[in-house]
Design a protein around this motif. Structure first.
Motif, PDB file in Angstrom:
ATOM      1  N   LEU A 163      39.371  52.654  41.982  1.00 26.02           N
ATOM      2  CA  LEU A 163      40.331  52.136  41.005  1.00 26.02           C
ATOM      3  C   LEU A 163      39.672  51.115  40.087  1.00 26.02           C
ATOM      4  N   ASP A 164      38.800  50.306  40.641  1.00 19.28           N
ATOM      5  CA  ASP A 164      38.047  49.378  39.806  1.00 19.28           C
ATOM      6  C   ASP A 164      37.104  50.139  38.880  1.00 19.28           C
ATOM      7  N   ASP A 165      36.471  51.192  39.409  1.00 15.17           N
ATOM      8  CA  ASP A 165      35.603  52.017  38.569  1.00 15.17           C
ATOM      9  C   ASP A 165      36.386  52.595  37.393  1.00 15.17           C
ATOM     10  N   VAL A 166      37.550  53.143  37.679  1.00 12.73           N
ATOM     11  CA  VAL A 166      38.367  53.742  36.621  1.00 12.73           C
ATOM     12  C   VAL A 166      38.691  52.714  35.548  1.00 12.73           C
ATOM     13  N   ALA A 167      39.032  51.516  35.959  1.00  5.33           N
ATOM     14  CA  ALA A 167      39.411  50.469  35.010  1.00  5.33           C
ATOM     15  C   ALA A 167      38.265  50.059  34.100  1.00  5.33           C
ATOM     16  N   ARG A 168      37.037  50.322  34.496  1.00  2.40           N
ATOM     17  CA  ARG A 168      35.863  49.903  33.724  1.00  2.40           C
ATOM     18  C   ARG A 168      35.367  50.977  32.758  1.00  2.40           C
ATOM     19  N   ILE A 169      35.932  52.164  32.810  1.00  2.00           N
ATOM     20  CA  ILE A 169      35.425  53.266  31.988  1.00  2.00           C
ATOM     21  C   ILE A 169      36.032  53.198  30.588  1.00  2.00           C
ATOM     22  N   ASP A 170      35.158  53.194  29.578  1.00  2.00           N
ATOM     23  CA  ASP A 170      35.619  53.147  28.188  1.00  2.00           C
ATOM     24  C   ASP A 170      36.058  54.506  27.671  1.00  2.00           C
ATOM     25  N   ARG A 189      48.480  55.877  40.642  1.00  2.00           N
ATOM     26  CA  ARG A 189      47.721  54.623  40.674  1.00  2.00           C
ATOM     27  C   ARG A 189      46.443  54.750  39.840  1.00  2.00           C
ATOM     28  N   PHE A 190      45.782  55.882  39.963  1.00  2.00           N
ATOM     29  CA  PHE A 190      44.574  56.099  39.177  1.00  2.00           C
ATOM     30  C   PHE A 190      44.907  56.122  37.688  1.00  2.00           C
ATOM     31  N   LEU A 191      45.998  56.778  37.344  1.00  2.00           N
ATOM     32  CA  LEU A 191      46.393  56.850  35.941  1.00  2.00           C
ATOM     33  C   LEU A 191      46.682  55.450  35.388  1.00  2.00           C
ATOM     34  N   ALA A 194      43.517  53.387  34.489  1.00  2.00           N
ATOM     35  CA  ALA A 194      42.636  53.835  33.400  1.00  2.00           C
ATOM     36  C   ALA A 194      43.009  53.186  32.081  1.00  2.00           C
ATOM     37  N   ARG A 195      41.999  52.827  31.310  1.00  2.00           N
ATOM     38  CA  ARG A 195      42.230  52.307  29.962  1.00  2.00           C
ATOM     39  C   ARG A 195      42.765  53.394  29.036  1.00  2.00           C
ATOM     40  N   ARG A 196      42.165  54.565  29.148  1.00  2.00           N
ATOM     41  CA  ARG A 196      42.522  55.702  28.285  1.00  2.00           C
ATOM     42  C   ARG A 196      42.650  56.932  29.182  1.00  2.00           C
ATOM     43  N   GLY A 197      43.715  56.956  29.969  1.00  2.00           N
ATOM     44  CA  GLY A 197      43.841  57.997  30.971  1.00  2.00           C
ATOM     45  C   GLY A 197      44.977  58.962  30.715  1.00  2.00           C
TER      46      GLY A 197
END
Length: 232
Positions: A163-170, A189-191, A194-197
Motif C-alpha cells: 500500500l505504501d508502494d502504491v502511494a508512491r507511484i507517479d 484499499r489499494f485503489l 493510489a495517486r492515479r488509480g
C-alpha cells in the motif's frame, strides 16, 4: 507505434505464462518482453533475492531506452508495484493483476506451505486440472521453480508494504482482477492508496485469467494500455 510493455510473471511459473499476451499483442504491433525472475524459468537453480528480482525488472525497463508500460500478475504484480515505487525511470503505466492483497510474513509463509502441500499431493497434474491443458501448457512450458525458491519468494513479498508502494507511484496504476480471483480482498484499499488509480474487475475469470481466457483478457489489457498512452 505503441510503447513497449514489460511483463512480470507469477510465482513458480516463468515468462511463459505471458506467451498468449506476447503473441497477440505482438501480432498487433506491440513491442513486448517478459524476463524470467531469478529461480524461475531459464534461471531455475539461481538463488532468488529481492535485489536480483528488482534488477531483472529494471534491466527490462531500461533495455527499451524509452518509457514503458509495466504489467505484472500475482507475485509479478506485487514486484511490479514495488519496482515502480522505487524506480527513477519514467513509466507510462502500471497494471497490477491478481495481487490486491497486503501479505504479512506469516500469511505469505502459510501460502508457501499450501503450495508445497498441493505439490506433494497433485504435482503438475493439479495445475492442469485447475487451469485446463492449454493454459497449463503455457504455465509449465519452462518448468516450475522449486519449493526452496517458493519459500524465499513468499518471505520476500511478505516484507513488502504494498500500500505504501502504491502511494508512491507517479504513473497511472490499474488494478486488474478476474471476477473470482482469490486476491481481490483488498482491492478497494489499494485503489484508495493510489495517486492515479483505477480498478477493473473482469466479469469472468479466476487468478490466472490471462491464461484461461487469453483472448478477452488481452483485449481488455490492450485497451487499458492505450488509455494510459492517451493520457501521457
Amino acid at each position: 507505434m505503441p510503447a513497449p510493455v514489460v511483463f512480470v510473471h507469477g510465482l513458480r511459473t516463468s515468462s511463459s505464462m505471458w506467451d498468449p499476451q506476447l503473441r497477440i499483442l505482438g501480432d498487433r504491433g506491440w513491442r513486448c518482453v517478459a524476463p524470467d525472475l531469478p529461480g524461475h524459468g531459464d534461471r531455475r537453480g539461481e538463488a532468488f533475492t529481492v535485489e536480483a528480482a528488482l534488477a531483472t525488472i529494471d534491466e527490462a525497463i531500461a533495455g527499451w531506452g524509452e518509457p514503458v508500460h509495466l504489467v505484472g500478475c500475482s507475485l509479478g504484480g506485487m514486484f511490479a508495484l514495488h519496482a515502480a515505487a522505487l524506480t527513477d525511470r519514467r513509466l507510462l503505466s502500471v497494471v497490477a493483476a491478481g495481487c490486491t492483497t497486503q501479505p504479512s510474513v506469516r500469511s505469505a509463509r502459510a501460502y508457501g506451505r499450501v503450495i508445497g502441500l498441493v505439490d506433494v499431493v497433485g504435482g503438475e497434474g493439479a495445475v492442469r486440472r485447475a487451469m485446463g491443458e492449454e493454459a497449463a501448457a503455457h504455465f509449465l512450458r519452462k518448468g516450475r521453480a522449486d519449493l526452496a525458491t517458493v519459500d524465499a519468494t513468499v518471505v520476500t513479498v511478505g516484507g513488502f508494504d504494498l500500500l505504501d508502494d502504491v502511494a508512491r507511484i507517479d504513473a497511472p496504476v490499474t488494478f486488474l482482477n478476474g471476477h473470482l480471483d482469490q486476491f481481490r480482498g483488498e482491492e478497494r484499499r489499494f485503489l484508495r492508496a493510489a495517486r492515479r488509480g483505477r480498478l477493473v474487475v473482469l466479469p469472468f475469470g479466476t487468478h490466472m485469467v490471462n491464461l484461461t481466457d487469453p483472448g478477452r483478457y488481452t483485449t481488455v489489457l490492450e485497451s487499458l494500455l492505450l488509455d494510459a498512452e492517451s493520457l501521457s
